[in-house]
Design an enzyme around this catalytic site. Structure first.
Site, PDB file in Angstrom:
ATOM      1  N   CYS A 114      61.332  36.883  90.046  1.00  0.00           N
ATOM      2  CA  CYS A 114      59.940  37.094  89.643  1.00  0.00           C
ATOM      3  C   CYS A 114      59.811  36.989  88.118  1.00  0.00           C
ATOM      4  CB  CYS A 114      59.435  38.423  90.190  1.00  0.00           C
ATOM      5  SG  CYS A 114      57.627  38.572  90.209  1.00  0.00           S
ATOM      6  N   GLU A 126      65.537  41.811  96.797  1.00  0.00           N
ATOM      7  CA  GLU A 126      66.001  43.206  96.701  1.00  0.00           C
ATOM      8  C   GLU A 126      65.070  44.169  97.414  1.00  0.00           C
ATOM      9  OE1 GLU A 126      63.087  42.891  93.292  1.00  0.00           O
ATOM     10  OE2 GLU A 126      64.539  41.570  94.295  1.00  0.00           O
ATOM     11  N   HIS A 175      61.060  38.590  96.143  1.00  0.00           N
ATOM     12  CA  HIS A 175      61.940  39.705  95.805  1.00  0.00           C
ATOM     13  C   HIS A 175      62.929  40.015  96.935  1.00  0.00           C
ATOM     14  CE1 HIS A 175      59.942  41.345  92.126  1.00  0.00           C
ATOM     15  NE2 HIS A 175      58.877  40.756  92.637  1.00  0.00           N
TER      16      HIS A 175
END
Length: 219
Positions: free
Chosen positions: A89, A197, A195
């Site tokens: 990002c 994660e 994302h």
């Protein structure tokens, strides 16, 4: 493989990334403050991560100021020596601003912040459900740059629907050619807007992010 996570003022996904890498994938993680320069504890087999967030408040342009931080000078040198670097990002934006990746991330086509689950597809053609959260995620580059990315297989992720079809309706920000992530020519630097994660824990109901790290050789 050790991971270093760079923390900028305004980073808000650094701890998410640490939890994902350390707690879920069992990796050694070292947090790196943006004003420091020393990354001598990392070899080129390790990976430096630029997390998501709003580095320096996104003033001027997303990632434009972070590119000049002391730590980024070391990260650029590390990448140029073949070290692995991952930008997620805002990290992707910083990589483009620093010249480690070509192109630029522009304001979303709908001119609104987008925060939702999307699907993207990588080299193994498996649709992965991964969250996005950005206002400037529309990947743009000149046609000759895009053609070069395609010919060198540097487009590592594209937005798709849940069946893996790459179509305009599955594109959350208007990115050219549905590009969600790219690499440099040497394949040691990768940036992506979604994302992974945030999609790596059973508690969150989604572990597709683990497959993203696997595709990138970072699992």
């Amino acid at each position: 493989m050790k991971f270093g996570i760079v923390v900028f003022p305004g980073s808000n996904c650094d701890r998410d990334m640490k939890d994902a890498l350390q707690d879920e994938l069992g990796k050694e993680v070292i947090m790196l403050w943006h004003k420091d320069k020393d990354i001598s504890m990392f070899s080129t087999d390790d990976c430096i991560v630029l997390p998501g967030g709003f580095s320096y408040g996104d003033y001027l342009r997303c990632g434009a100021i972070a590119r000049f931080s002391p730590m980024m000078q070391s990260v650029i040198e590390f990448a140029n020596k073949g070290g692995k670097v991952l930008g997620v990002c805002n990290g992707f934006q910083i990589l483009c601003e620093s010249g480690l990746l070509p192109g630029v991330l522009l304001q979303n086509a709908q001119q609104q912040f987008v925060c939702k689950n999307v699907y993207m597809i990588g080299s193994d053609q498996t649709p992965l459900k991964i969250p996005v959260a950005h206002g400037e995620g529309r990947y743009y580059a000149e046609d000759d740059v895009l053609d070069e990315l395609e010919s060198n297989q540097q487009v590592v992720f594209r937005y798709c629907d849940e069946k893996g079809n790459i179509e305009p309706l599955s594109n959350p920000n208007g990115a050219l050619r549905n590009i969600a992530g790219i690499s440099n020519k040497q394949k040691n630097v990768v940036g992506l807007m979604p994302h992974p994660e945030r999609a790596i824990s059973t508690a969150l109901g989604n572990k597709d992010g683990i497959h993203v790290f696997k595709l990138l050789g970072l699992n």
